[in-house]
Design a protein around this motif. Sequence first.
Motif, PDB file in Angstrom:
ATOM      1  N   MET A  23       0.819  -1.222   0.000  1.00  0.00           N
ATOM      2  CA  MET A  23       0.000   0.000   0.000  1.00  0.00           C
ATOM      3  C   MET A  23       0.851   1.270   0.000  1.00  0.00           C
ATOM      4  O   MET A  23       0.331   2.366  -0.203  1.00  0.00           O
ATOM      5  N   ARG A  58       3.272   1.584  -2.176  1.00  0.00           N
ATOM      6  CA  ARG A  58       3.918   1.577  -3.495  1.00  0.00           C
ATOM      7  C   ARG A  58       3.791   2.919  -4.213  1.00  0.00           C
ATOM      8  O   ARG A  58       4.776   3.462  -4.734  1.00  0.00           O
ATOM      9  N   PHE A  59       2.566   3.479  -4.236  1.00  0.00           N
ATOM     10  CA  PHE A  59       2.369   4.755  -4.928  1.00  0.00           C
ATOM     11  C   PHE A  59       3.167   5.870  -4.258  1.00  0.00           C
ATOM     12  O   PHE A  59       3.821   6.680  -4.926  1.00  0.00           O
ATOM     13  N   GLU A  60       3.110   5.907  -2.927  1.00  0.00           N
ATOM     14  CA  GLU A  60       3.829   6.946  -2.185  1.00  0.00           C
ATOM     15  C   GLU A  60       5.335   6.827  -2.391  1.00  0.00           C
ATOM     16  O   GLU A  60       6.016   7.842  -2.632  1.00  0.00           O
ATOM     17  N   GLY A 119      -3.236  12.179   0.372  1.00  0.00           N
ATOM     18  CA  GLY A 119      -4.259  11.204   0.020  1.00  0.00           C
ATOM     19  C   GLY A 119      -5.622  11.830   0.254  1.00  0.00           C
ATOM     20  O   GLY A 119      -5.821  12.536   1.245  1.00  0.00           O
ATOM     21  N   LEU A 126      -3.078  11.991  -4.368  1.00  0.00           N
ATOM     22  CA  LEU A 126      -3.545  10.639  -4.670  1.00  0.00           C
ATOM     23  C   LEU A 126      -5.015  10.600  -4.285  1.00  0.00           C
ATOM     24  O   LEU A 126      -5.356  10.750  -3.113  1.00  0.00           O
ATOM     25  N   ASP A 184      -9.024   8.995  -4.494  1.00  0.00           N
ATOM     26  CA  ASP A 184      -9.815   7.779  -4.692  1.00  0.00           C
ATOM     27  C   ASP A 184     -10.807   7.978  -5.833  1.00  0.00           C
ATOM     28  O   ASP A 184     -11.846   8.628  -5.667  1.00  0.00           O
ATOM     29  N   ILE A 244      -6.941   6.900  -8.410  1.00  0.00           N
ATOM     30  CA  ILE A 244      -6.687   5.480  -8.194  1.00  0.00           C
ATOM     31  C   ILE A 244      -7.997   4.767  -7.867  1.00  0.00           C
ATOM     32  O   ILE A 244      -8.639   5.064  -6.854  1.00  0.00           O
ATOM     33  N   GLY A 294      -8.703   3.203  -4.412  1.00  0.00           N
ATOM     34  CA  GLY A 294      -7.511   3.772  -3.790  1.00  0.00           C
ATOM     35  C   GLY A 294      -7.466   3.593  -2.295  1.00  0.00           C
ATOM     36  O   GLY A 294      -6.380   3.482  -1.713  1.00  0.00           O
ATOM     37  N   ARG A 351      -5.641   0.541  -1.719  1.00  0.00           N
ATOM     38  CA  ARG A 351      -4.362   0.375  -2.403  1.00  0.00           C
ATOM     39  C   ARG A 351      -3.303   1.401  -2.005  1.00  0.00           C
ATOM     40  O   ARG A 351      -2.133   1.239  -2.346  1.00  0.00           O
ATOM     41  N   SER A 352      -3.709   2.460  -1.333  1.00  0.00           N
ATOM     42  CA  SER A 352      -2.780   3.516  -0.949  1.00  0.00           C
ATOM     43  C   SER A 352      -2.929   3.841   0.529  1.00  0.00           C
ATOM     44  O   SER A 352      -4.044   4.057   1.017  1.00  0.00           O
ATOM     45  N   SER A 385      -2.049   6.588   2.042  1.00  0.00           N
ATOM     46  CA  SER A 385      -2.523   7.962   2.213  1.00  0.00           C
ATOM     47  C   SER A 385      -4.024   8.075   1.983  1.00  0.00           C
ATOM     48  O   SER A 385      -4.726   8.777   2.727  1.00  0.00           O
TER      49      SER A 385
END
Length: 254
Positions: free
Chosen positions: A59, A61-63, A76, A168, A170, A183, A186, A189-190, A192
């Motif tokens: 989670m 990964r994007f950050e 986020g 980022l 959602d 995302i 999101g 998956r994230s 943030s």
Amino acid sequence: MKKLSIKALEEKLSQLEELSDEQRKALEDDDRKGVHNLLKRWDQRQLKKRQMISRYKEMMRFENQLYEKGCQYIAGIDEAGRGPLAGPVVAAAVILKPKTALYGINDSKQLSKKKRQEFAAKIYEQAVSVGIGIVSAREIDSINIYQAAKLAMRKAVDSLNIVPDYLLIDAMTLPTNVPQSSIVKGDERSISIAAASIIAKEERDRIMAELDHIYPGYHFASHAGYGTKQHLAAIEALGPCPEHRLSFAPLQSK
């Protein structure tokens, strides 16, 4: 270790993150069933911890990709309250410190109320900045719920005390010059976005609890404005109040 009582072993194992080969062999060779059960539970706890850490890393990964590109302040963004028949839609924007460890965090809908509250406290403690955006039921009726959710997100970003380097979001895009990524799912998956999901949900629940006192009889604190049987029965008996979204069915016919 095998000379210790079951209770003493349980206490000792609760404090250990790792077992040496010698310690494990001593537990496995112990002829007491209770000791074997303790070891089994310890192994299960360690597996769960490894899974949480693995999920946390995924989670992030994007950050992490954005940190590697030089971004410092990644916000986020998520909202709560698109579906209810009453109350505002609330969005949150959360900028976390790069090393923030929120193991076990998830989309707010996947967490118990107790867990959400625990995570919300940690997020407020460890965040660089948290922004909240609120759009009322009357505004929702005026501009529709999609536009209201987008407006709440923009307000949340504007209320941050630091200008973010990147957003980022959602499953949404915002009209702003700040670089952004939308995302899908999101909040799952994230880190943030998940943090923003929790803050938005907790803030909206707090507002609905306050509205419960202002408009008694609708039970806003228990259902947060969603169309439960209890809520629909209250609308039928009392009619809509100023916090109801009159553009939503079945309120359109009231």
